[in-house]
Design an enzyme around this catalytic site. Structure first.
Site, PDB file in Angstrom:
ATOM      1  CG  ASN A   1     -10.985 -20.872 -23.015  1.00 23.79           C
ATOM      2  OD1 ASN A   1      -9.922 -21.465 -22.901  1.00 23.79           O
ATOM      3  ND2 ASN A   1     -11.205 -19.701 -22.474  1.00 23.79           N
TER       4      ASN A   1
ATOM      5  CB  CYS B   1      -4.393 -21.993 -16.361  1.00 26.70           C
ATOM      6  SG  CYS B   1      -3.031 -21.380 -15.352  1.00 26.70           S
TER       7      CYS B   1
ATOM      8  NE  ARG C   1      -4.795 -15.311 -22.469  1.00 25.37           N
ATOM      9  CZ  ARG C   1      -5.336 -15.936 -21.434  1.00 25.37           C
ATOM     10  NH1 ARG C   1      -4.673 -16.905 -20.810  1.00 25.37           N
ATOM     11  NH2 ARG C   1      -6.566 -15.636 -21.013  1.00 25.37           N
ATOM     12  CG  ASP C   2      -7.274 -19.356 -22.327  1.00 21.28           C
ATOM     13  OD1 ASP C   2      -6.463 -20.203 -21.923  1.00 21.28           O
ATOM     14  OD2 ASP C   2      -8.221 -18.970 -21.641  1.00 21.28           O
TER      15      ASP C   2
ATOM     16  CG  HIS D   1     -12.027 -16.539 -19.049  1.00 21.50           C
ATOM     17  ND1 HIS D   1     -11.349 -16.132 -20.184  1.00 21.50           N
ATOM     18  CD2 HIS D   1     -11.552 -17.774 -18.761  1.00 21.50           C
ATOM     19  CE1 HIS D   1     -10.504 -17.074 -20.554  1.00 21.50           C
ATOM     20  NE2 HIS D   1     -10.607 -18.086 -19.698  1.00 21.50           N
TER      21      HIS D   1
ATOM     22  CG  HIS E   1     -11.851 -22.667 -18.744  1.00 23.06           C
ATOM     23  ND1 HIS E   1     -10.701 -23.176 -19.315  1.00 23.06           N
ATOM     24  CD2 HIS E   1     -11.609 -21.355 -18.554  1.00 23.06           C
ATOM     25  CE1 HIS E   1      -9.805 -22.218 -19.445  1.00 23.06           C
ATOM     26  NE2 HIS E   1     -10.333 -21.087 -18.995  1.00 23.06           N
TER      27      HIS E   1
END
Length: 313
Positions: free
Chosen positions: A253, A244, A17-18, A211, A213
């Site tokens: 990430n 994002c 996803r990311d 989460h 980064h």
């Protein structure tokens, strides 16, 4: 939260996803399935396989429903996806996800940029999603993923008290977990320890994942201090890319391969094989041949003294 009986720390792989939302290239569906199959084979037991968003805005995510159906066939994999609104959540529920994450920004300017909603509008979306889940899909978990909790490139400073107020609101609305995300890579270890300690104190078992980064090189340092604050679930992305699209400067990430090495070398069981992660990395390279990959362990190796937690030295 998925089953952690065979591990001390749960690594939630968010690359499908990311990572894929942050690049312009669209990975073919068949190749995406192979990548997720390889991630599962490496021992990753929770995988965020995509997001249920507008196909016009993020065409990379147009096949998420098909990917969810495929991932549900993989033994032992807990399938999650991101859903920013009621429509996306309904699609996710119908596709068969086991958990959705609703991105809720503590920074209202970021919320407007990311999901085109004020805080009040976002609270109403969460309320409707919970009502839909409770009525029709009671087995599905709902996480509120609070974003920009350590700062925002649009708003600037984000106050810790605002983060805690948002977390309490999400709990009152009925979510099962509240995770904290360093969306733009501003977090420092002292901030992380302080905020997760407060979250654990206030919400107890509802306090969820971290989460991070690695935008400013603090990712793994933040993991260490979050561990000390009692966090046991960490998001990571194979190859370390991600970000994002609506947060200027957000990138990077933490690298799944490096995170597994760190945790296992500390004696914490992850259930994940670094060797098999490298197989999945090769599949990723083939699917996105023009995109850079990051991480130290893939280049340097684990070293002769490395052994997995639980193995005899």
């Amino acid at each position: 939260m998925s089953n952690q009986k065979t591990s001390d720390i749960l690594i939630s792989e968010v690359g499908p996803r990311d990572r894929l939302q942050s690049v312009s290239t669209t990975m073919p569906t068949a190749h995406k399935k192979q990548w997720i199959r390889d991630l599962a084979a490496a021992g990753l037991r929770e995988i965020e396989v995509g997001s249920f968003v507008s196909h016009k805005l993020l065409p990379q995510m147009a096949d998420t429903g098909e990917i969810v159906a495929f991932a549900r066939t993989l033994p032992g994999v807990f399938v999650t996806a991101l859903a920013p609104n009621l429509h996306g959540a309904q699609d996710a529920f119908q596709a068969g996800v086991q958990k959705i994450t609703i991105p809720v920004s503590v920074s209202e300017p970021h919320s407007l940029a990311n999901v085109n909603k004020t805080h009040a509008q976002m609270f109403e979306q969460v309320r409707q999603i919970i009502a839909c889940r409770n009525a029709h899909y009671p087995a599905v978990l709902v996480e509120a993923g609070l974003s920009t909790v350590f700062g925002c490139t649009i708003q600037g400073v984000v106050e810790e008290d605002d983060v805690l107020r948002m977390a309490h609101t999400m709990a009152e609305l009925g979510v099962d977990e509240v995770g904290l995300a360093d969306t733009v890579g501003y977090a420092t270890p002292l901030q992380v320890h302080r905020l997760f300690t407060r979250l654990k104190h206030d919400l107890g078992e509802l306090a969820g994942s971290a989460h991070f980064h690695n935008t400013r090189g603090q990712g793994l340092a933040n993991v260490l201090t979050a561990l000390d604050a009692g966090v046991t679930t960490f998001d990571a992305s194979l190859g370390g890319i991600g970000g994002c699209p609506y947060a200027p400067g957000a990138s990077g990430n933490i690298v799944t391969e490096d995170l597994v090495y760190l945790l296992e070398s500390m004696g914490l069981r992850t259930g994940v094989s670094i060797e098999k992660l490298l197989v999945a990395r090769e599949t990723l390279k083939q699917g996105l041949p023009n995109e850079p990959l990051y991480g130290f362990i893939p280049d340097a190796g684990v070293g002769k003294n490395f052994h997995y937690a639980g193995e005899k030295a």
